[in-house]
Motif scaffolding. Structure first.
Motif, short mmCIF file in Angstrom:
data_model
loop_
_atom_site.label_atom_id
_atom_site.label_comp_id
_atom_site.label_asym_id
_atom_site.label_seq_id
_atom_site.Cartn_x
_atom_site.Cartn_y
_atom_site.Cartn_z
N LEU A 124 27.91 1.41 -15.86
CA LEU A 124 28.88 0.20 -16.07
C LEU A 124 29.99 1.33 -16.25
N ALA A 125 31.37 1.01 -15.55
CA ALA A 125 32.10 1.00 -15.67
C ALA A 125 33.49 0.45 -15.88
N ALA A 126 33.91 -0.21 -17.26
CA ALA A 126 34.97 -0.85 -17.29
C ALA A 126 36.55 -0.69 -16.68
N ALA A 127 36.80 0.44 -16.45
CA ALA A 127 37.84 1.06 -15.98
C ALA A 127 37.84 1.89 -15.30
N PRO A 128 39.05 2.53 -14.25
CA PRO A 128 38.96 3.68 -13.36
C PRO A 128 38.61 4.82 -15.01
N GLY A 129 37.95 5.64 -14.08
CA GLY A 129 37.65 7.01 -15.79
C GLY A 129 36.83 6.88 -16.78
N VAL A 130 36.58 5.53 -16.92
CA VAL A 130 35.70 5.13 -18.25
C VAL A 130 34.35 4.65 -18.02
N SER A 131 33.13 5.02 -17.70
CA SER A 131 32.26 5.20 -17.28
C SER A 131 31.07 5.16 -18.93
N ARG A 132 29.96 4.76 -18.37
CA ARG A 132 28.58 4.97 -19.92
C ARG A 132 27.51 4.59 -19.26
N VAL A 133 26.30 4.79 -19.11
CA VAL A 133 25.27 5.23 -18.71
C VAL A 133 24.12 4.33 -20.25
N VAL A 134 23.72 3.54 -20.07
CA VAL A 134 23.25 2.47 -21.02
C VAL A 134 21.48 2.15 -20.34
N ARG A 135 20.96 2.32 -21.32
CA ARG A 135 19.10 2.24 -20.74
C ARG A 135 18.35 0.89 -21.15
N MET A 136 18.68 0.27 -21.46
CA MET A 136 17.78 -0.88 -21.24
C MET A 136 16.77 -1.45 -20.66
N GLY A 137 15.62 -1.86 -21.47
CA GLY A 137 14.55 -2.57 -20.64
C GLY A 137 14.89 -4.20 -20.28
N PHE A 138 15.59 -4.35 -19.34
CA PHE A 138 16.00 -6.19 -19.33
C PHE A 138 16.06 -6.58 -18.69
N ARG A 139 16.18 -7.91 -17.94
CA ARG A 139 16.31 -8.38 -17.18
C ARG A 139 16.39 -10.26 -17.08
N MET A 140 17.46 -10.68 -15.98
CA MET A 140 17.29 -12.32 -16.06
C MET A 140 16.31 -12.83 -15.35
N ASP A 141 15.46 -13.60 -17.06
CA ASP A 141 13.84 -13.82 -15.12
C ASP A 141 13.98 -15.55 -16.26
N ALA A 142 15.11 -16.51 -16.74
CA ALA A 142 15.06 -17.51 -16.81
C ALA A 142 16.34 -18.37 -16.68
N VAL A 143 15.94 -20.04 -16.83
CA VAL A 143 16.36 -21.34 -16.81
C VAL A 143 16.71 -21.79 -18.01
N THR A 144 17.15 -22.24 -18.29
CA THR A 144 17.05 -23.40 -19.70
C THR A 144 17.25 -24.89 -19.76
N VAL A 145 17.20 -25.75 -19.49
CA VAL A 145 17.54 -26.34 -19.07
C VAL A 145 16.88 -27.68 -20.19
#
Length: 152
Positions: free
Chosen positions: A14-35
């Motif tokens: 993820l790069a929020a602004a020039p020169g600023v970055s971080r690595v995030v490890r997460m186990g997720f993905r978008m997989d649903a739509v709710t109505v």
């Protein structure tokens, strides 16, 4: 903001602004739509007409259909009230449109006519300037479902 998703490993850059970055490890993905729906029976019948197959069992106020890697979740207003959700404030009703791709404009017209016969029609089919046939229907609770097909 830029991002990089590493093919299912859960690594994100993820790069929020020039020169600023971080690595995030997460186990997720978008997989649903709710109505959110008022009447689960009417709504499951409507979505079954669109090819959804709902999983058997589960909570009586919810229905889940696997759409091939994405799930459609139908939650009743009563179920949300059991969770102390404010239906007017917390229920995701506005700004959400589902989409159904039809193979041909003729199939779109046929699907629209079939749903319109029972009062689900909203915007009649038209040829959009972006080379697609387009129409909109709505489910029993007013959620819009866009129908679209490529034009030759």
């Amino acid at each position: 903001m830029s991002h990089h998703v590493d093919g299912g490993s859960g690594a994100f850059h993820l790069a929020a602004a020039p020169g600023v970055s971080r690595v995030v490890r997460m186990g997720f993905r978008m997989d649903a739509v709710t109505v959110v729906v008022a009447d689960l029976g009417k709504s499951t019948a409507f979505y079954q007409r669109l090819g959804c197959t709902f999983e058997p069992g589960g909570h009586p106020g919810a229905a889940i259909a696997d759409l091939g890697g994405l799930r459609l979740l139908l939650y009743t207003e009563d179920l949300l009230r059991e969770l102390d959700w404010d239906i007017d404030q917390d229920a995701p009703r506005t700004g959400v449109t589902l989409g159904i791709r039809c193979d041909t404009a003729a199939e779109l017209d046929e699907l629209y006519a079939w749903l319109d016969e029972d009062g689900y029609g909203f915007r009649e089919p038209l040829d959009a300037p972006w080379a697609r046939r387009h129409a909109t229907v709505q489910d029993p609770d007013g959620t819009h479902i866009d129908l679209y097909a490529p034009l030759p």
